[in-house]
Structures are given as C-alpha cells and as structure tokens.
Scaffold this motif. Structure first.
Motif: not given
Length: 285
Positions: A33-42, A218-232
């Motif tokens: 869902s994250f990729f679908e919503s941001t595909y034009d900025r990737l 750990y990997i699952l915890v790193w995922q943000q509510s938006a569906g992405c991974f990165g610096k919270h």
C-alpha cells in the motif's frame, strides 16, 4: 510415510507457522500500500533494492529472482579472521561490473564481459558491508547469465557451479557474522538497511539461518504505520541522494530517497525482499 501422513505433517507444519505467516503477509500488504501511494516519488532503488540504473532493467524481471528449491546453512569457520576497515570498492565501480555481466552497457551489448579489475574486486576476500553484499549479487548474476568465462570455462559445467556455490557460502557466512554483530549492537538505525539487504540476498540464495524468528520480530517492529521502513523521528519530505560517504562507523551510505515521515525507499525495498523470503521459508519449511 504414506500419503495421508505426509498431508497431515504438511498441514501441521503450516498450522505451526500460521501466526508468523500472517504477520509477514500483513507487513507485506502494508508495504504494498505504501508503494502504491508513493510510486511517483520512488527512485529505482526503491523498486529493486539496489541502485539500478535504466541499464539494469534485466534485474527487475521476475525470472531473474526465481528461487531454487532446498536450503543450506552458513559456516562460521569461513568467517574472515580480519575484515578491511573501508569498503573494497565504490558504488560506481560496482555498477560498472554488474553492467558488464548483464550486457546492458550499451544497446544490444554483449553480456558476460570480463575485466581483470572486476574479477579482482568482486572475488576479493575480507571485504566488509555493502562491498560484500554486492560481491554476492555479482555471483548471482554470473549464475543467472551463465557467465562461465568469468572462471575460464567454456560453459557452466559442474566445476563452475561449485565455484559459484563456494563463493556464495563464503560471502553469506561473513554476511551472517556481520548481521550478528549488528544484532549485538542493538540494531543501530544506520546499519538496519545493510542488515535487511543481507537477509534478502542470502535468504534468496538458500541460506535458511538468515530467517531467524527473532530477527523477524525486529523487522516487523521497524515497519512504520504507513507501511514503510526508515527513521521514525524524521519528518517532512526531503528527497536526497547520498553518495558513498565514509563515516566514523566505517559504513557507507546508499543512494536513497527519504520520503514523508522518514520513510526510506531503499530500506523499504530490501525489507520487502527480506519479508518475502520469510514468507517462502515459513511456507515451505
């Protein structure tokens, strides 16, 4: 074991892994869902998990990432006694060597091009971090393209395959050691991208010990509510390209684009690759 027992054993295994499978599927659904919503900025990095120029389009094909049956394990006896402090090569050199193998250095270019420099760098020992993961990717491309000439053979015979498998085991055994070090350091943010890339690549080539249940948590915890991974704790949209820059931690930064909320397209991409591997592992183990 008769067929009824086989079916029962298989269903029992799937049932035992069902909670983990559900967690992985849910995480992948959110990432999609994250990729679908941001595909034009990737950036293309965010699509393939590597810095892939347009000339790297073969690596985006589904058949390039066809998974082989069977699992193996890393070998701690293959861990380098000493690792170089700095990367063995930069991003531009890595790209050049990959392009020569893929044959995409020009339109209708010849694949499996061999150069002394690329052979020396991509088969060098004691390399750290991203150099190491790119060396593994180089071997994956050799195997996929059938570049037996890299090893001085006329075709991909059993000797060539053994050489590739030996390199894979050496590289992934050292990538496992690196991931364990990152875990022992409590997964600092600036090393999470490398950790995920190692899981994605070594899991892809069949090293099942990269799919540790505790790592999945750990990997699952790193995922943000938006569906992405990165610096919270980052906010605002600030696309930027980061060249290989040496830091006090001797780590090099990847080119990536940081999106709203600190989302990293590259980190999200390799996380999806790692989670996809977990899905395969729990669905077939």
């Amino acid at each position: 074991m008769n067929s009824a027992l086989i079916v029962f054993a298989t269903l029992s295994l799937i049932s035992a892994n069902e909670p983990k499978l559900n967690d992985v599927i849910s995480a992948l659904d959110k990432a999609t869902s994250f990729f679908e919503s941001t595909y034009d900025r990737l950036s293309v990095d965010g699509v393939a998990g590597f810095r892939l120029l347009q000339a790297f389009q073969q690596v985006l094909h589904v058949d390039f990432w066809t998974l082989k049956p069977g699992w193996t394990q890393t070998d701690s006896s293959l861990v380098y006694p000493k690792v170089r402090i700095l990367e063995c090569f930069g991003e531009e050199m890595s790209d050049r060597c990959m392009i020569q193998l893929l044959g995409t250095w020009e339109d209708n270019g010849v694949s499996c091009q061999k150069t002394e420099t690329c052979s020396r760098l991509m088969m060098a020992l004691n390399c750290p971090d991203y150099s190491l993961s790119h060396q593994l990717l180089y071997m994956i491309i050799i195997e996929h393209k059938g570049c037996s000439n890299i090893f001085g053979a006329q075709h991909m015979d059993s000797k060539s395959f053994h050489i590739i498998e030996d390199y894979k085991k050496v590289f992934c055994s050292n990538m496992m050691q690196r991931n364990l070090e990152i875990e022992n350091n409590d997964f600092p943010y600036f090393q999470q991208d490398l950790f995920l890339e190692n899981v994605m690549l070594c899991g892809h080539v069949g090293f099942s010990d990269f799919y540790k249940a505790r790592w999945l948590e750990y990997i699952l915890v790193w995922q943000q509510s938006a569906g992405c991974f990165g610096k919270h704790d980052e906010s605002g949209y600030s696309p930027r390209e980061e060249q290989y820059v040496f830091t006090k931690h001797k780590r090099v930064k990847r080119r990536e684009k940081h999106l709203k909320g600190g989302c990293s397209d590259h980190m999200t991409s390799v996380a999806v690759g790692a989670l996809g591997g977990y899905l395969r592992f729990y669905g077939t183990s």
